[in-house]
Write a protein that holds these residues in place. Sequence first.
Motif, PDB file in Angstrom:
ATOM      1  N   SER A 193       0.826  -1.211   0.000  1.00  0.00           N
ATOM      2  CA  SER A 193       0.000   0.000   0.000  1.00  0.00           C
ATOM      3  C   SER A 193       0.861   1.262   0.000  1.00  0.00           C
ATOM      4  N   ALA A 194       1.933   1.236   0.781  1.00  0.00           N
ATOM      5  CA  ALA A 194       2.820   2.397   0.837  1.00  0.00           C
ATOM      6  C   ALA A 194       3.471   2.652  -0.526  1.00  0.00           C
ATOM      7  N   SER A 195       3.827   1.603  -1.238  1.00  0.00           N
ATOM      8  CA  SER A 195       4.415   1.753  -2.573  1.00  0.00           C
ATOM      9  C   SER A 195       3.421   2.392  -3.535  1.00  0.00           C
ATOM     10  N   LEU A 196       2.188   1.921  -3.509  1.00  0.00           N
ATOM     11  CA  LEU A 196       1.165   2.484  -4.389  1.00  0.00           C
ATOM     12  C   LEU A 196       0.845   3.931  -4.035  1.00  0.00           C
ATOM     13  N   LYS A 197       0.783   4.208  -2.743  1.00  0.00           N
ATOM     14  CA  LYS A 197       0.500   5.572  -2.291  1.00  0.00           C
ATOM     15  C   LYS A 197       1.605   6.520  -2.755  1.00  0.00           C
ATOM     16  N   CYS A 198       2.838   6.064  -2.678  1.00  0.00           N
ATOM     17  CA  CYS A 198       3.972   6.871  -3.126  1.00  0.00           C
ATOM     18  C   CYS A 198       3.861   7.166  -4.622  1.00  0.00           C
ATOM     19  N   LEU A 199       3.516   6.135  -5.407  1.00  0.00           N
ATOM     20  CA  LEU A 199       3.360   6.338  -6.849  1.00  0.00           C
ATOM     21  C   LEU A 199       2.256   7.350  -7.153  1.00  0.00           C
ATOM     22  N   GLU A 220       1.296   9.742  -5.173  1.00  0.00           N
ATOM     23  CA  GLU A 220       1.753  11.050  -4.703  1.00  0.00           C
ATOM     24  C   GLU A 220       2.718  11.709  -5.682  1.00  0.00           C
ATOM     25  N   TYR A 221       3.620  10.932  -6.250  1.00  0.00           N
ATOM     26  CA  TYR A 221       4.647  11.493  -7.124  1.00  0.00           C
ATOM     27  C   TYR A 221       4.331  11.328  -8.610  1.00  0.00           C
ATOM     28  N   GLY A 222       3.080  11.042  -8.935  1.00  0.00           N
ATOM     29  CA  GLY A 222       2.680  10.984 -10.341  1.00  0.00           C
ATOM     30  C   GLY A 222       3.441   9.958 -11.153  1.00  0.00           C
ATOM     31  N   SER A 223       3.604   8.785 -10.619  1.00  0.00           N
ATOM     32  CA  SER A 223       4.269   7.667 -11.307  1.00  0.00           C
ATOM     33  C   SER A 223       5.766   7.865 -11.514  1.00  0.00           C
ATOM     34  N   ASP A 224       6.396   8.778 -10.784  1.00  0.00           N
ATOM     35  CA  ASP A 224       7.851   8.938 -10.840  1.00  0.00           C
ATOM     36  C   ASP A 224       8.467   7.863  -9.949  1.00  0.00           C
ATOM     37  N   LYS A 225       8.817   6.743 -10.539  1.00  0.00           N
ATOM     38  CA  LYS A 225       9.286   5.581  -9.790  1.00  0.00           C
ATOM     39  C   LYS A 225      10.575   5.833  -9.014  1.00  0.00           C
ATOM     40  N   SER A 226      11.407   6.711  -9.484  1.00  0.00           N
ATOM     41  CA  SER A 226      12.693   6.943  -8.820  1.00  0.00           C
ATOM     42  C   SER A 226      12.504   7.480  -7.398  1.00  0.00           C
ATOM     43  N   LYS A 227      11.434   8.234  -7.153  1.00  0.00           N
ATOM     44  CA  LYS A 227      11.195   8.787  -5.826  1.00  0.00           C
ATOM     45  C   LYS A 227      10.613   7.763  -4.855  1.00  0.00           C
TER      46      LYS A 227
END
Length: 96
Positions: free
Chosen positions: A51-57, A59-66
């Motif tokens: 869930s945290a991984s998806l939430k991060c994606l 939040e950052y508009g699919s910028d995987k590096s962040k």
Amino acid sequence: MDPGPTHKVETKFGVKRRQRDRHRTMASKASTPPYPSAAKISDSLCYSQYSASLKCLEEYGSDKSKCQEHFDIYKECKKKEREARLERNRNRSFFS
């Protein structure tokens, strides 16, 4: 004496009835696994990391590096979960 749920039924629909009863018997056995299962992602021990991984994606508009740190944590969790499952399977007897 009752021969069980798959006994022969003398009707024109007997075959269908036996198949239905056999399916119900197999389904009830499958619904209670002998060990914890992660058939659904929400049942996984790693669901919070997922869930945290998806939430991060999101939040950052699919910028995987962040989100790489979240991905690494999730990957490590899944690795440990898999190792535990393999160990359980090694310890289970096929003949019990």
